[in-house]
Design a protein around this motif. Structure first.
Motif, mmCIF file in Angstrom:
data_model
loop_
_atom_site.group_PDB
_atom_site.id
_atom_site.type_symbol
_atom_site.label_atom_id
_atom_site.label_comp_id
_atom_site.label_asym_id
_atom_site.label_seq_id
_atom_site.Cartn_x
_atom_site.Cartn_y
_atom_site.Cartn_z
ATOM 1 N N CYS A 71 0.831 -1.211 0.000
ATOM 2 C CA CYS A 71 0.000 0.000 0.000
ATOM 3 C C CYS A 71 0.865 1.259 0.000
ATOM 4 C CB CYS A 71 -0.925 -0.002 1.217
ATOM 5 S SG CYS A 71 -2.321 -1.139 1.095
ATOM 6 N N LEU A 72 1.917 1.278 0.808
ATOM 7 C CA LEU A 72 2.813 2.435 0.826
ATOM 8 C C LEU A 72 3.475 2.629 -0.537
ATOM 9 C CD1 LEU A 72 4.520 2.069 4.329
ATOM 10 C CD2 LEU A 72 2.792 3.743 3.632
ATOM 11 N N ALA A 73 3.881 1.521 -1.159
ATOM 12 C CA ALA A 73 4.507 1.618 -2.475
ATOM 13 C C ALA A 73 3.511 2.136 -3.513
ATOM 14 C CB ALA A 73 5.053 0.255 -2.902
ATOM 15 N N ALA A 74 2.253 1.660 -3.458
ATOM 16 C CA ALA A 74 1.234 2.108 -4.406
ATOM 17 C C ALA A 74 0.939 3.593 -4.225
ATOM 18 C CB ALA A 74 -0.036 1.280 -4.225
ATOM 19 N N VAL A 75 0.824 4.041 -2.973
ATOM 20 C CA VAL A 75 0.575 5.462 -2.701
ATOM 21 C C VAL A 75 1.731 6.316 -3.224
ATOM 22 C CG1 VAL A 75 0.381 7.176 -0.864
ATOM 23 C CG2 VAL A 75 -0.966 5.070 -0.751
ATOM 24 N N ALA A 76 2.970 5.883 -2.954
ATOM 25 C CA ALA A 76 4.132 6.640 -3.415
ATOM 26 C C ALA A 76 4.167 6.714 -4.947
ATOM 27 C CB ALA A 76 5.415 5.988 -2.887
#
Length: 345
Positions: A71-76
């Motif tokens: 999720c953090l990677a997708a948001v970034a």
């Protein structure tokens, strides 16, 4: 070999073939929509089986850490994409929905006393944890290069598989696990004994085969999703989002993989790297079906299951060789039967 042994081997082959059929359908679905040969399909199976086993043993479910990282990677990546497009930094709505789903499923796995609850709740929470992995994996690994050559997508798929196997070893450890069966009932049919878990696998597989065939061969929305693999630009021009199609296809594939893992976990012991060989046999079934037809892919997977079962009896040391040798006559026949010249894609 007498009749009773043959019926037992046939039952085992049908059970294995039904699972391979589910994975063959998932691989065919993703390929027909995105042109991606989803090598990590087996990881959905092993993650689901090991997650449900951890729930039943009362151990912490640590899959939420992987969901959080994705999720953090997708948001970034959404923020970077908006900045590169010279827009105000923003996160797309699908990514927000996926992160909310992952957070809710992780919270349920941490707060509920899952070891004391029944199989149905454990299975539902397990599936809820696995399903977001598919679209998140697509957003992080495949969406930035979705229009690339199929070989590039294949290399990325292999890399994702290797990474997920290492993550599975870190999360679940090297020990195998097996869950409790949904039902211990045994039915007598002539000289054979049929376990109720086998009936669960076959019934669910038959239902999903029918739903996928109707949804993607007969329904307008299924045809619209498949159009993105035929002509990505043309699909966009008529209002079909290739990114949404990719996320939906991998979400369905993750659901099928999670369901397969829940169904076969009581039958065989699953290890952190068991998913690869299981999905590879599903891939053989999909190839026998020509990577084009859901019923043919399911039939090919059943052939693989029967071949594996009887090979285990006659030559157990060579059962994998026998199963994968089935590809040779199929590929030879398709090569000789093709008369036109293939495009590069």
């Amino acid at each position: 070999m007498n009749l009773q042994v043959a019926m037992l081997l046939g039952q085992s082959g049908i059970t294995s073939g039904a699972v391979y059929a589910l994975l063959a359908l998932a691989i065919l679905l993703v390929f027909s929509v995105t042109r991606i040969l989803l090598i990590p399909q087996g990881e959905f199976v092993s993650f689901a089986a090991l997650t449900m086993a951890a729930m039943q043993e009362g151990r912490p479910v640590r899959l939420g850490w992987l969901l959080g990282a994705l999720c953090l990677a997708a948001v970034a990546m959404d923020l970077i994409a908006s900045v590169r497009a010279r827009r105000r930094p923003a996160v797309s709505r699908p990514t927000l929905w996926l992160c909310a789903w992952a957070a809710a499923a992780t919270a349920l796995s941490m707060l509920l006393p899952l070891a004391a609850l029944g199989h149905a709740v454990q299975a539902l929470v397990t599936i809820a944890l696995i399903v977001p992995l598919g679209p998140l994996l697509y957003r992080v690994c495949f969406q930035p290069v979705a229009a690339a050559h199929a070989l590039v997508l294949l290399v990325i798929s292999i890399a994702a598989h290797v990474a997920l196997v290492g993550i599975a070893l870190f999360i679940f450890g090297p020990e195998g696990a097996r869950t409790e069966p949904f039902s211990d009932a045994v039915f007598t049919v002539g000289p054979a004994l049929i376990q109720s878990q086998t009936l669960w696998v076959v019934a669910v597989s038959a239902l999903l085969v029918g739903l996928l065939y109707v949804g993607f061969e007969r329904h307008l929305y299924g045809k619209a999703l498949r159009a993105t693999a035929v002509d990505r630009l043309g699909a966009e021009l008529v209002g079909i989002s290739p990114d949404l199609a990719g996320r939906v296809s991998l979400a369905v594939a993750a659901f099928i993989g999670a369901l397969s893992g829940v169904l076969i976990a009581p039958i065989i012991t699953i290890y952190f790297d068991s998913g690869f060989i299981i999905s590879l046999k599903g891939f053989v079934g999909a190839l026998i079906g020509g990577l084009a037809s859901y019923p043919l892919a399911a039939l090919g997977a059943l052939v693989v299951g029967q071949a594996e079962s009887f090979a285990t009896f006659w030559a157990s040391a060579y059962k994998e060789v026998i199963v994968f040798t089935l590809l040779i006559p199929v590929l030879l026949w398709r090569s000789l039967a093709r008369t036109g010249v293939e495009d590069e894609e």
